[in-house]
Motif scaffolding. Structure first.
Motif, PDB file in Angstrom:
ATOM      1  N   LEU A 107       0.810  -1.226   0.000  1.00  0.00           N
ATOM      2  CA  LEU A 107       0.000   0.000   0.000  1.00  0.00           C
ATOM      3  C   LEU A 107       0.841   1.273   0.000  1.00  0.00           C
ATOM      4  CD1 LEU A 107      -2.956  -0.742   2.433  1.00  0.00           C
ATOM      5  CD2 LEU A 107      -3.129  -0.048   0.050  1.00  0.00           C
ATOM      6  N   LEU A 108       2.132   1.111   0.267  1.00  0.00           N
ATOM      7  CA  LEU A 108       2.991   2.284   0.474  1.00  0.00           C
ATOM      8  C   LEU A 108       3.016   3.216  -0.738  1.00  0.00           C
ATOM      9  CD1 LEU A 108       4.999   3.556   2.519  1.00  0.00           C
ATOM     10  CD2 LEU A 108       6.803   2.425   1.250  1.00  0.00           C
ATOM     11  N   TRP A 109       3.305   2.619  -1.917  1.00  0.00           N
ATOM     12  CA  TRP A 109       3.451   3.472  -3.106  1.00  0.00           C
ATOM     13  C   TRP A 109       2.134   4.125  -3.543  1.00  0.00           C
ATOM     14  CZ3 TRP A 109       6.983   6.288  -5.098  1.00  0.00           C
ATOM     15  CH2 TRP A 109       8.336   5.962  -4.921  1.00  0.00           C
ATOM     16  N   PRO A 110       1.032   3.334  -3.689  1.00  0.00           N
ATOM     17  CA  PRO A 110      -0.206   4.029  -4.101  1.00  0.00           C
ATOM     18  C   PRO A 110      -0.609   5.111  -3.114  1.00  0.00           C
ATOM     19  CG  PRO A 110      -0.613   1.693  -3.657  1.00  0.00           C
ATOM     20  CD  PRO A 110       0.852   1.883  -3.647  1.00  0.00           C
ATOM     21  N   ALA A 111      -0.422   4.822  -1.823  1.00  0.00           N
ATOM     22  CA  ALA A 111      -0.788   5.843  -0.818  1.00  0.00           C
ATOM     23  C   ALA A 111       0.124   7.064  -0.960  1.00  0.00           C
ATOM     24  CB  ALA A 111      -0.676   5.248   0.576  1.00  0.00           C
ATOM     25  N   ALA A 112       1.432   6.812  -1.122  1.00  0.00           N
ATOM     26  CA  ALA A 112       2.384   7.932  -1.249  1.00  0.00           C
ATOM     27  C   ALA A 112       2.073   8.762  -2.491  1.00  0.00           C
ATOM     28  CB  ALA A 112       3.802   7.393  -1.318  1.00  0.00           C
ATOM     29  N   ILE A 113       1.703   8.084  -3.579  1.00  0.00           N
ATOM     30  CA  ILE A 113       1.399   8.812  -4.826  1.00  0.00           C
ATOM     31  C   ILE A 113       0.154   9.684  -4.639  1.00  0.00           C
ATOM     32  CG2 ILE A 113       0.643   8.511  -7.235  1.00  0.00           C
ATOM     33  CD1 ILE A 113       2.472   5.946  -7.214  1.00  0.00           C
ATOM     34  N   LEU A 114      -0.882   9.109  -4.034  1.00  0.00           N
ATOM     35  CA  LEU A 114      -2.123   9.878  -3.851  1.00  0.00           C
ATOM     36  C   LEU A 114      -1.899  11.069  -2.917  1.00  0.00           C
ATOM     37  CD1 LEU A 114      -4.747   6.970  -3.667  1.00  0.00           C
ATOM     38  CD2 LEU A 114      -4.409   8.609  -5.525  1.00  0.00           C
ATOM     39  N   VAL A 115      -1.168  10.831  -1.835  1.00  0.00           N
ATOM     40  CA  VAL A 115      -0.902  11.922  -0.880  1.00  0.00           C
ATOM     41  C   VAL A 115      -0.038  12.995  -1.543  1.00  0.00           C
ATOM     42  CG1 VAL A 115       0.274  12.494   1.288  1.00  0.00           C
ATOM     43  CG2 VAL A 115      -1.196  10.482   1.177  1.00  0.00           C
ATOM     44  N   SER A 116       1.006  12.554  -2.281  1.00  0.00           N
ATOM     45  CA  SER A 116       1.900  13.519  -2.945  1.00  0.00           C
ATOM     46  C   SER A 116       1.140  14.332  -3.977  1.00  0.00           C
ATOM     47  CB  SER A 116       3.043  12.803  -3.663  1.00  0.00           C
ATOM     48  OG  SER A 116       3.706  11.973  -2.790  1.00  0.00           O
ATOM     49  N   THR A 117       0.244  13.667  -4.706  1.00  0.00           N
ATOM     50  CA  THR A 117      -0.548  14.364  -5.727  1.00  0.00           C
ATOM     51  C   THR A 117      -1.376  15.474  -5.078  1.00  0.00           C
ATOM     52  OG1 THR A 117      -0.650  12.309  -6.963  1.00  0.00           O
ATOM     53  CG2 THR A 117      -2.231  13.990  -7.584  1.00  0.00           C
ATOM     54  N   ALA A 118      -2.052  15.115  -3.992  1.00  0.00           N
ATOM     55  CA  ALA A 118      -2.887  16.107  -3.302  1.00  0.00           C
ATOM     56  C   ALA A 118      -2.019  17.227  -2.726  1.00  0.00           C
ATOM     57  CB  ALA A 118      -3.676  15.420  -2.194  1.00  0.00           C
ATOM     58  N   ALA A 119      -0.908  16.849  -2.094  1.00  0.00           N
ATOM     59  CA  ALA A 119      -0.043  17.849  -1.456  1.00  0.00           C
ATOM     60  C   ALA A 119       0.565  18.797  -2.489  1.00  0.00           C
ATOM     61  CB  ALA A 119       1.050  17.148  -0.666  1.00  0.00           C
ATOM     62  N   THR A 120       0.965  18.235  -3.658  1.00  0.00           N
ATOM     63  CA  THR A 120       1.540  19.093  -4.708  1.00  0.00           C
ATOM     64  C   THR A 120       0.493  20.065  -5.232  1.00  0.00           C
ATOM     65  OG1 THR A 120       2.990  17.276  -5.315  1.00  0.00           O
ATOM     66  CG2 THR A 120       2.800  19.056  -6.896  1.00  0.00           C
ATOM     67  N   GLY A 121      -0.730  19.565  -5.402  1.00  0.00           N
ATOM     68  CA  GLY A 121      -1.824  20.435  -5.841  1.00  0.00           C
ATOM     69  C   GLY A 121      -1.988  21.610  -4.889  1.00  0.00           C
ATOM     70  N   VAL A 122      -1.991  21.301  -3.591  1.00  0.00           N
ATOM     71  CA  VAL A 122      -2.158  22.352  -2.571  1.00  0.00           C
ATOM     72  C   VAL A 122      -0.967  23.322  -2.620  1.00  0.00           C
ATOM     73  CG1 VAL A 122      -2.224  22.776  -0.074  1.00  0.00           C
ATOM     74  CG2 VAL A 122      -3.586  20.930  -1.069  1.00  0.00           C
ATOM     75  N   ALA A 123       0.259  22.751  -2.725  1.00  0.00           N
ATOM     76  CA  ALA A 123       1.474  23.594  -2.710  1.00  0.00           C
ATOM     77  C   ALA A 123       1.526  24.540  -3.905  1.00  0.00           C
ATOM     78  CB  ALA A 123       2.715  22.711  -2.687  1.00  0.00           C
ATOM     79  N   VAL A 124       1.123  24.019  -5.086  1.00  0.00           N
ATOM     80  CA  VAL A 124       1.214  24.849  -6.298  1.00  0.00           C
ATOM     81  C   VAL A 124       0.056  25.849  -6.350  1.00  0.00           C
ATOM     82  CG1 VAL A 124       1.212  24.823  -8.828  1.00  0.00           C
ATOM     83  CG2 VAL A 124       2.517  23.111  -7.569  1.00  0.00           C
ATOM     84  N   LEU A 125      -1.154  25.351  -6.101  1.00  0.00           N
ATOM     85  CA  LEU A 125      -2.308  26.260  -6.158  1.00  0.00           C
ATOM     86  C   LEU A 125      -2.254  27.289  -5.027  1.00  0.00           C
ATOM     87  CD1 LEU A 125      -5.136  23.740  -7.132  1.00  0.00           C
ATOM     88  CD2 LEU A 125      -4.016  25.433  -8.590  1.00  0.00           C
ATOM     89  N   GLY A 126      -1.759  26.847  -3.873  1.00  0.00           N
ATOM     90  CA  GLY A 126      -1.640  27.759  -2.731  1.00  0.00           C
ATOM     91  C   GLY A 126      -0.419  28.653  -2.830  1.00  0.00           C
ATOM     92  N   ASN A 127       0.372  28.451  -3.896  1.00  0.00           N
ATOM     93  CA  ASN A 127       1.587  29.248  -4.142  1.00  0.00           C
ATOM     94  C   ASN A 127       2.512  29.274  -2.922  1.00  0.00           C
ATOM     95  OD1 ASN A 127       3.204  30.597  -5.854  1.00  0.00           O
ATOM     96  ND2 ASN A 127       2.236  32.606  -5.565  1.00  0.00           N
ATOM     97  N   LEU A 128       2.728  28.086  -2.319  1.00  0.00           N
ATOM     98  CA  LEU A 128       3.602  28.007  -1.140  1.00  0.00           C
ATOM     99  C   LEU A 128       5.041  28.315  -1.543  1.00  0.00           C
ATOM    100  CD1 LEU A 128       2.375  24.758   0.685  1.00  0.00           C
ATOM    101  CD2 LEU A 128       1.633  27.104   1.037  1.00  0.00           C
ATOM    102  N   GLY A 129       5.793  28.822  -0.616  1.00  0.00           N
ATOM    103  CA  GLY A 129       7.187  29.182  -0.898  1.00  0.00           C
ATOM    104  C   GLY A 129       8.135  28.035  -0.630  1.00  0.00           C
TER     105      GLY A 129
END
Lengths: 652, 132
Positions: free
Chosen positions: B6-28
């Motif tokens: 479960l590690l990789w699918p979970a990591a991919i889904l979490v990373s996808t969501a986190a990247t979306g937040v980081a880019v859309l939220g324009n985090l530094g």
């Protein structure tokens, strides 16, 4: 506890009579052996742990010695021997420790792979992260053009194939633009760290490739180490070819690991059968033939083939030469029967042709003449790769000869390694095919005088494998001290040659912040459409407003106007040259014209073209003496000159 | 060492969501470069390479990295030649691919567990006398 139980059990005397008892006894013996092995392993464990700990400490010491060596690197003290002239002894001690430690780690069969990987990563960091840490600016003046192309994509969101060759193969630049916008990392930071990034990227596919060639871990890891110690050609910077080479490695890694044809299929035709019989007669005594490993199931087979096509599509969209190098390798593997999907080379060729004929036709239409002209000129193409060293300095000559000797020496050692492997009974057919496959391309192109060294790059993975095989020709669990000593000595010698070959032109490759400031001065003030004249085409320019300014090198300009350089005084700057320069800079087609003389350009001209040194400075002095040129910007490294009668408002 | 499917699918889904937040939220920095860099270098490729069941984590990682970079390049090229260049659109496409791949991995895991679970349930009654 477990051992006592095993020993306490009495041996059955009559077990052999009863098959059930016999099986039970066999199980018991196996259990006893396993228990014994566990006990032996437990006994070994402390010494193994100690060995691992010492190896990790050695790597840490090497890194700790390397860091204090960084501040001693002063790019202004570089001489014609390159980086080696400014490195402190601590740097060499750290590299020496790594080399000795790696050689010792390789001989210990219980040494885990992660320790060997740690050594190689540390080696990559020391050899490829030194200059990003020592300099504030990316190396290689021509890198700045790549920065400019990405800057164009970021500004415009399109590509204009009419601008130049980069805009006909924009894959890498488009990726970098996307990466920049999503991560927020600056283009300069990417360019600065690209060499470290790409070398770390190469680790994975290289490991895949070497593991497909041999199951001897010593051979695999030494080949990996040697690849990084021999890759002196400097194609691993912020450039499309660096990424293309990564995909090339991934493609050959996938083919050799999962898509290799079964040797049994070789006897399908009479001709093939005859060839196989002939080979068997010639190679009598060969006992280990690299055949099929890890056969893929149908889904894996189809998916991995599709993956190869995806990798190739990324190559085709990014670079001009890498698709042909890759195609040559895949085609050679398919011809010799080591690539199971036989139609794969045809598919790749269609993809490559489609890109050139449909997407890059603008560039092809303009450049077809000279491409066709250079086809078939093997000797002429090879000769263009070697510059005349007769008038070079001792340092420059030493560096150039080291490059040539290293290239020829690696190929020679690889051939010896291949012969030794065959004599020991190992016939590494696919590695041998990949070693030779890039050579036919020398007949097709000189590639701006770089083809020989590009061929070296593409043959290097398999050359490193065969050089390693020279020391470890047979699979064995024990390594003699003699072999370990030879491994360390050979690595040390090759590493010394690498430092000279790879970093020998550092004086030319260094771009100072002052050079960039001068170029920025021009781009910030020059009206759109202005002409920027530079000493050479390799000047650190075009990183801003790529399409907005015309750039020309003085040498090319003079050549275009019919001024041929005499061999004894190639850069004499007389009245004719002055008149040409004046004419161009006063040309009303350009709203303004700037002559940009940078430190990097001066070093390029001095190193590669000229004797005595300083022609660009002499030229600038003559221009200023004439009274018709004026300096509008100057710093410690660079000058910007304009023609006095330039349109108003240009010389601010 | 037991692998964690479960590690990789979970990591991919979490990373996808986190990247979306980081880019859309324009985090530094350092959060955005780390998250977006990790996502671009590993997620699109690992989402599909893991479906091949190569059973060798090092090979999977090497191929995952290569496939991620190739996918990023081809998505960027497609946006460029379609004249619809937008980093947001590129990210959305890569996020969609990663999510599809990770979901397929989860579905595959769920199916294989059902297949394993079925004979085990049937076998319980056969083994029952011995266990008593």
């Amino acid at each position: 506890m477990r051992k006592r139980e095993v020993q306490a059990r009495p041996a059955a005397m009559e077990t052999w009579r009863d098959p059930r008892r016999q099986r039970k006894e066999q199980r018991r013996q196996a259990q006893a052996r396993k228990a014994g092995a566990t006990v032996r392993a437990a006994a070994l464990r402390p010494s193994r742990k100690t060995a691992i700990t010492w190896q990790v400490i050695l790597v840490a010491i090497a890194l700790a010695m390397w860091i204090p060596a960084l501040p001693s690197i002063d790019p202004y003290r570089l001489n014609d021997f390159g980086l080696v002239s400014v490195l402190s002894p601590a740097f060499y001690v750290s590299l020496g420790l790594l080399t000795i430690g790696f050689g010792l780690a390789l001989r210990q069969r219980h040494m885990p792979s992660w320790v060997l990987l740690l050594y190689i990563v540390a080696f990559i960091v020391i050899t490829r992260a030194t200059l990003p840490l020592a300099y504030a600016t990316p190396r290689y003046p021509w890198t700045y053009k790549h920065v400019g192309v990405v800057d164009y994509i970021l500004r415009k969101g399109i590509v204009d194939p009419a601008i130049d060759i980069y805009f006909n193969w924009p894959g890498f630049f488009a990726f970098s633009a996307l990466f920049t916008q999503l991560t927020g990392l600056s283009l300069y930071a990417q360019a600065l760290w690209a060499q470290l990034f790409f070398n770390l990227l190469y680790l994975g596919p290289l490991l895949l490739l070497f593991k497909a060639c041999s199951s001897d871990r010593r051979l695999v890891w030494l080949a990996l180490w040697l690849f990084f110690a021999l890759n002196w050609v400097g194609q691993d910077y912020y450039a499309p070819q660096a990424m293309g080479f990564f995909f090339y490695l991934a493609i050959v890694g996938v083919i050799l690991t999962w898509l290799k044809a079964e040797p049994a299929g070789a006897e399908s035709s009479r001709l093939r059968g005859g060839l196989v019989a002939l080979r068997d007669r010639v190679l009598r005594g060969v006992t280990h033939v690299d055949g099929e490993r890890r056969p893929a199931n149908l889904t894996q087979y189809a998916s991995l083939t599709a993956m190869v096509i995806v990798f190739y599509a990324a190559i085709v969209s990014s670079h001009q030469l890498t698709p042909f190098m890759t195609l040559a390798s895949v085609l050679a593997l398919a011809i010799f029967g080591y690539c199971r999907p036989r139609l794969l080379p045809i598919l790749l060729a269609v993809l490559c042709s489609a890109w050139i004929l449909y997407v890059a036709y603008t560039w092809l239409g303009v450049n077809l003449d000279w491409i066709v002209d250079s086809v078939g000129s093997v000797f002429s193409n090879a000769k263009k790769n070697l510059i005349d060293l007769s008038r070079s300095s001792v340092g420059r000559r030493t560096v150039a000869l080291t490059c040539r000797m290293l290239t020829a020496g690696v190929f020679g050692l690889a051939i010896l390694g291949a012969i030794r492997r065959v004599r020991k009974g190992y016939w590494d057919r696919s590695a041998a095919v990949l070693l030779i496959a890039p050579f036919p391309l020398l007949a097709a192109q000189s590639y701006g005088g770089e083809m020989l060294f590009r061929i070296y790059l593409f043959m290097l993975p398999c050359a490193a494998f065969f050089v390693a095989a020279l020391l470890y020709p047979v699979e064995a669990t024990l390594t003699s001290y003699r072999t370990t000593f030879l491994t360390i000595v050979l690595s040390g010698v090759l590493l010394a040659a690498f430092m000279l070959a790879h970093y020998g032109d550092e004086k030319v490759h260094y771009v100072s912040p002052a050079d960039l400031e001068a170029a920025k001065y021009v781009y910030e003030r020059a009206p759109r459409g202005s002409l920027v004249l530079t000493g050479t085409l390799d000047a650190p320019v075009k990183f801003e407003g790529y399409e907005q300014f015309a750039h020309q090198a003085i040498g090319d300009l003079l050549l275009d106007r019919g001024v041929t350089r005499s061999p004894s005084h190639p850069y004499t700057f007389g009245a004719t040259e002055m008149a040409i320069l004046e004419g161009v800079m006063a040309d009303e087609r350009y709203p303004a014209a700037y002559l940009l003389i940078t430190r990097s350009d001066r070093e390029t001209v001095n190193t590669y073209h000229i004797e005595p040194p300083g022609p660009l400075d002499i030229m600038a002095a003559k221009l200023l003496q004439s009274g018709r040129f004026v300096v509008v910007y100057a710093n410690a490294d660079a000058q910007v000159l304009v023609y006095k009668h330039a349109p108003a408002g240009t010389a601010q | 060492m037991r692998r964690l499917p479960l590690l990789w699918p979970a990591a991919i889904l979490v990373s996808t969501a986190a990247t979306g937040v980081a880019v859309l939220g324009n985090l530094g920095p350092p959060l955005r470069p780390l998250l977006a860099g990790w996502f671009l270098l590993f997620c699109p490729g690992m989402a599909f390479v893991r479906l091949l069941r190569l059973e060798d984590p090092a090979s999977e990682l090497a191929l995952g990295l290569a496939l991620s970079l190739a996918t990023d390049t081809l998505v960027a090229i497609a946006l460029l030649y379609a004249r619809v260049w937008s980093a947001g659109l590129g990210l959305a496409l890569l996020m969609a691919m990663s999510t599809v791949g990770a979901t397929l991995q989860l579905l595959g895991l769920w199916r294989s567990r059902r297949v394993i679970a079925r004979p085990a349930t049937e076998g319980e009654s056969d083994d029952a006398p011995d266990s008593r």
